[in-house]
Design an enzyme around this catalytic site. Sequence first.
Site, short mmCIF file in Angstrom:
data_model
loop_
_atom_site.label_atom_id
_atom_site.label_comp_id
_atom_site.label_asym_id
_atom_site.label_seq_id
_atom_site.Cartn_x
_atom_site.Cartn_y
_atom_site.Cartn_z
N LYS A 4 0.83 -1.21 0.00
CA LYS A 4 0.00 0.00 0.00
C LYS A 4 0.86 1.25 0.00
O LYS A 4 0.52 2.25 -0.65
CB LYS A 4 -0.97 0.01 1.19
CG LYS A 4 -2.11 -0.99 1.02
CD LYS A 4 -3.28 -0.70 1.96
CE LYS A 4 -4.43 -1.68 1.67
NZ LYS A 4 -5.56 -1.50 2.58
N LYS A 56 -4.82 -10.16 -6.14
CA LYS A 56 -6.07 -10.45 -5.42
C LYS A 56 -7.14 -9.41 -5.74
O LYS A 56 -6.82 -8.24 -5.97
CB LYS A 56 -5.83 -10.56 -3.91
CG LYS A 56 -5.80 -9.25 -3.18
CD LYS A 56 -6.19 -9.38 -1.70
CE LYS A 56 -6.31 -7.96 -1.14
NZ LYS A 56 -7.31 -7.76 -0.15
N LYS A 97 -10.90 -4.13 -2.89
CA LYS A 97 -11.87 -3.03 -2.90
C LYS A 97 -11.27 -1.80 -3.54
O LYS A 97 -11.92 -1.09 -4.28
CB LYS A 97 -12.25 -2.65 -1.47
CG LYS A 97 -13.11 -3.64 -0.77
CD LYS A 97 -13.98 -2.91 0.24
CE LYS A 97 -14.22 -3.77 1.46
NZ LYS A 97 -13.11 -3.66 2.43
P1 ATP Z 1 -8.66 -3.03 0.34
O1 ATP Z 1 -8.42 -3.42 -1.07
O2 ATP Z 1 -9.32 -1.68 0.50
O3 ATP Z 1 -7.52 -3.26 1.27
P2 ATP Z 1 -9.99 -5.53 0.77
O4 ATP Z 1 -10.76 -5.87 -0.45
O5 ATP Z 1 -8.74 -6.26 1.06
O6 ATP Z 1 -9.81 -3.98 0.86
P3 ATP Z 1 -10.83 -5.64 3.55
O7 ATP Z 1 -11.90 -4.83 4.18
O8 ATP Z 1 -9.44 -5.21 3.79
O9 ATP Z 1 -11.02 -5.72 1.98
O10 ATP Z 1 -11.01 -7.16 3.94
C1 ATP Z 1 -12.16 -7.74 4.48
C2 ATP Z 1 -12.03 -9.24 4.51
O11 ATP Z 1 -12.06 -9.76 3.18
C3 ATP Z 1 -10.70 -9.73 5.11
O12 ATP Z 1 -10.93 -10.86 5.91
C4 ATP Z 1 -9.89 -10.12 3.89
O13 ATP Z 1 -8.94 -11.13 4.18
C5 ATP Z 1 -10.95 -10.63 2.96
N1 ATP Z 1 -10.55 -10.50 1.55
C6 ATP Z 1 -10.19 -9.36 0.94
N2 ATP Z 1 -9.88 -9.58 -0.35
C7 ATP Z 1 -10.07 -10.92 -0.56
C8 ATP Z 1 -9.93 -11.76 -1.70
N3 ATP Z 1 -9.56 -11.28 -2.89
N4 ATP Z 1 -10.20 -13.08 -1.56
C9 ATP Z 1 -10.59 -13.59 -0.36
N5 ATP Z 1 -10.74 -12.84 0.76
C10 ATP Z 1 -10.49 -11.52 0.67
#
Ligand code: ATP
Length: 335
Positions: free
Chosen positions: A113, A195, A198
């Site tokens: 990040k 991955k 968001k």
């Molecule tokens: P950002 O991209 O803003 O960091 P994020 O998509 O990683 O956000 P978070 O709110 O950080 O979302 O994560 C919420 C939950 O979703 C966490 O338990 C994280 O491990 C899970 N998660 C996030 N992305 C994935 C993915 N691509 N596959 C499976 N689990 C995920």
Amino acid sequence: MTKKRVFSGIQPTGNTHIGNYLGAIRNWVARQDEKENFFCVVDLHSLTVPQDPEELRYATRAMAAVLLAAGIDPDKSTLFVQSHVTAHAEGCWLLNCVTPLGWLQRMTQYKDKAAKQESVLTGLLDYPVLMAGDILFYDADEVPVGEDQKQHVELTRDIAQRFNSLYGQEFFVVPQPIIPEVGARVMGLDNPTAKMSKSSTDKRGHAIRILDEPKEIMRSFKRAVTDSGNEIVFSADPAKAGVNNLLGIYKAVTGKSESEVEADFADARGYGDLKKGVAEVVIEMLTPIRERYEYLMQDPAELDRLLAVGAEQATAVSQPKVNAMKEIMGLVLPK
Ligand code: ATP
Ligand code: LTN
């Protein structure tokens, strides 16, 4: 037997996607009856990268509505917003004062990040300490998260053990990460080597958002990156990562085994049929959630009421723990 205590959190950064659902939210919902649950919309974590204030405020309620729509039941789980419970920020300071800087500089999420920011905020480096507090102030035994958060839960364990050894007692419970066997790492549809995230969902075709309409879901899957072949089988070959990701999503959604999944596509005429088949099961999974979400968002006062109840329950657990920490660390508690 007393139930195991579970804590998990999700950032209100909008654009909740099927990775979040399959990797985390779905597993929180599925195990609600067996556990004592705390689920938190971690708005303070979102501030570690720049946010638009109005959007963040909206996204916080929207995230709570998504969790309720996905099946989090306020009668079985405590659902709350992190900033409503001041013990999190207060206790984070205390943990900062036992956490070596080097531990934070090694975190892969921080490095990824930070590389994307022009100016890196102190909060971004400190993010895992705030997360450790979330978990430790509730004496959580289990932390259900996607694969990407495993390192942060391991750091939480290290911080807990360090505190316990510095102050000579078993003060913190050392928690376990709970990573699902399927769906723990859903990859981006536009780039199956990264991955689904968001913060990348502004790019068209990257993610399937939980609130996407069926037409949009179908369109996004149709655009998914695959390869120039036509074999529809699970494979570790990096060149087949796109097909592997689509099959992995289908497997996670349907709960079928790999051979059952491959059998479902044995008669497919090409990747077009695969994409359509995956889109159909995802649409079926998401439609009731989207409908319940729309219903819940019509009554923001009721959402706020539920979150106030959650905050009160969460404060009753975490504030005494933080007060006990202060005492152990030598602070004078106010009389
Ligand atoms: P950002 O991209 O803003 O960091 P994020 O998509 O990683 O956000 P978070 O709110 O950080 O979302 O994560 C919420 C939950 O979703 C966490 O338990 C994280 O491990 C899970 N998660 C996030 N992305 C994935 C993915 N691509 N596959 C499976 N689990 C995920
Ligand atoms: N960093 C986590 C969100 C999070 C969390 C937590 C998860 C904040 N506090 C406590 C589990 C337990 C993420 O998903 N990116």
